[in-house]
Design a protein around this motif. Sequence first.
Motif, short mmCIF file in Angstrom:
data_model
loop_
_atom_site.label_atom_id
_atom_site.label_comp_id
_atom_site.label_asym_id
_atom_site.label_seq_id
_atom_site.Cartn_x
_atom_site.Cartn_y
_atom_site.Cartn_z
N GLU A 1 0.81 -1.20 0.00
CA GLU A 1 0.00 0.00 0.00
C GLU A 1 0.85 1.26 0.00
N GLU A 2 2.16 1.10 -0.09
CA GLU A 2 3.03 2.27 -0.02
C GLU A 2 2.70 3.24 -1.14
N GLY A 3 2.50 4.46 -0.78
CA GLY A 3 2.20 5.48 -1.77
C GLY A 3 0.75 5.49 -2.20
N ALA A 4 -0.06 4.55 -1.69
CA ALA A 4 -1.44 4.43 -2.18
C ALA A 4 -2.28 5.64 -1.83
N GLY A 5 -1.90 6.35 -0.74
CA GLY A 5 -2.73 7.47 -0.34
C GLY A 5 -2.35 8.79 -0.98
N ALA A 6 -1.23 8.81 -1.69
CA ALA A 6 -0.80 10.06 -2.30
C ALA A 6 -1.79 10.51 -3.36
N ASN A 7 -2.11 11.78 -3.38
CA ASN A 7 -3.12 12.32 -4.27
C ASN A 7 -2.53 12.64 -5.63
N PRO A 8 -3.09 12.07 -6.72
CA PRO A 8 -2.56 12.36 -8.06
C PRO A 8 -2.66 13.83 -8.43
N ASP A 9 -3.52 14.59 -7.74
CA ASP A 9 -3.69 16.01 -8.07
C ASP A 9 -2.44 16.83 -7.76
N THR B 1 15.08 13.70 -14.28
CA THR B 1 14.67 14.71 -13.30
C THR B 1 13.19 14.55 -12.95
N TYR B 2 12.36 14.34 -13.97
CA TYR B 2 10.93 14.13 -13.72
C TYR B 2 10.71 12.87 -12.87
N LYS B 3 11.45 11.82 -13.18
CA LYS B 3 11.30 10.58 -12.42
C LYS B 3 11.65 10.80 -10.95
N SER B 4 12.75 11.50 -10.70
CA SER B 4 13.16 11.78 -9.32
C SER B 4 12.12 12.63 -8.62
N ARG B 5 11.56 13.60 -9.34
CA ARG B 5 10.54 14.47 -8.76
C ARG B 5 9.27 13.68 -8.42
N LEU B 6 8.90 12.75 -9.31
CA LEU B 6 7.73 11.90 -9.05
C LEU B 6 7.91 11.07 -7.79
N LEU B 7 9.08 10.46 -7.67
CA LEU B 7 9.36 9.63 -6.49
C LEU B 7 9.28 10.47 -5.22
N ALA B 8 9.86 11.67 -5.28
CA ALA B 8 9.86 12.54 -4.10
C ALA B 8 8.45 13.00 -3.75
N LYS B 9 7.67 13.43 -4.74
CA LYS B 9 6.32 13.93 -4.48
C LYS B 9 5.40 12.85 -3.92
N LEU B 10 5.58 11.62 -4.42
CA LEU B 10 4.67 10.54 -4.03
C LEU B 10 5.18 9.72 -2.86
N GLY B 11 6.38 10.06 -2.37
CA GLY B 11 6.92 9.33 -1.23
C GLY B 11 7.29 7.89 -1.57
N LEU B 12 7.75 7.67 -2.81
CA LEU B 12 8.12 6.32 -3.25
C LEU B 12 9.62 6.23 -3.45
N GLU B 13 10.10 5.02 -3.68
CA GLU B 13 11.55 4.83 -3.73
C GLU B 13 12.05 4.26 -5.06
N LYS B 14 11.20 3.55 -5.82
CA LYS B 14 11.70 2.90 -7.04
C LYS B 14 10.63 2.88 -8.12
N ARG B 15 11.08 2.56 -9.32
CA ARG B 15 10.20 2.60 -10.49
C ARG B 15 9.01 1.66 -10.35
N SER B 16 9.22 0.45 -9.82
CA SER B 16 8.13 -0.51 -9.71
C SER B 16 6.98 0.05 -8.87
N GLU B 17 7.33 0.88 -7.87
CA GLU B 17 6.30 1.50 -7.04
C GLU B 17 5.55 2.58 -7.82
N LEU B 18 6.26 3.28 -8.71
CA LEU B 18 5.59 4.25 -9.58
C LEU B 18 4.60 3.55 -10.51
N VAL B 19 5.01 2.39 -11.03
CA VAL B 19 4.14 1.62 -11.93
C VAL B 19 2.87 1.21 -11.20
#
Length: 216
Positions: free
Chosen positions: A144-152, A187-205
């Motif tokens: 559930e990591e990152g599940a609560g982060a708001n896409p907005d 840079t965008y990938k790093s920003r996404l991880l930081a904003k969503l509180g995630l650590e790796k690409r699989s979590e972004l997926v």
Amino acid sequence: MRRRLVLADDHALFRSGLKMILEKDRDIEIVGEASCGKEAVKLVRDACGAVDLVILDINMPDMDGIEVAEAIRAFNGKVGILMVTMYEDEAYLKAALKAGANGYVTKQAVDEELITAVNAILDGRTYIYPTLAALLFDDSPESEEGAGANPDVLSSREKEVLRYLALGYTQREIGEALFISEKTVETYKSRLLAKLGLEKRSELVRYAFEKGIVDL
């Protein structure tokens, strides 16, 4: 009667390896090979029902394996579809099954599992590599990591980059599609991880699929 298979992977050497493994079974015949998604769809369509199973890689040029599976299912509901991929991720697994795949095996396990998976699908069953099957029922806190982060909180460009990442595109391919540099994509990938509180690409997926940012 021999079973007719189509192989689709953009790496010729890997296709050759698959072919060697499969042709050890005298009941299997490789009737076509494709190096990209569009070729795979054309081979199955042109066969007019004379293909029993197609083996797909998820990460291919022009159409990824999930898009290919969806396209094939649009005109052929009977052919078996087996994903043989490097991705050991819940989001990709669920996306493949939703697109119509009958099986999912990792490339790392292909030597031991390929024939088993092919025969299971040809017999009308679904086959998922055992260590991945547990992902379908994983309710652990980690899932559930990152599940609560708001896409907005994401900008339209960040969501665009995220969609490409979730669909398996490389950073170079994303840069070419969006007319930006690979460094900017990173840079965008790093920003996404930081904003969503995630650590790796699989979590972004996983996040992209769970939040509907990627529309299956």
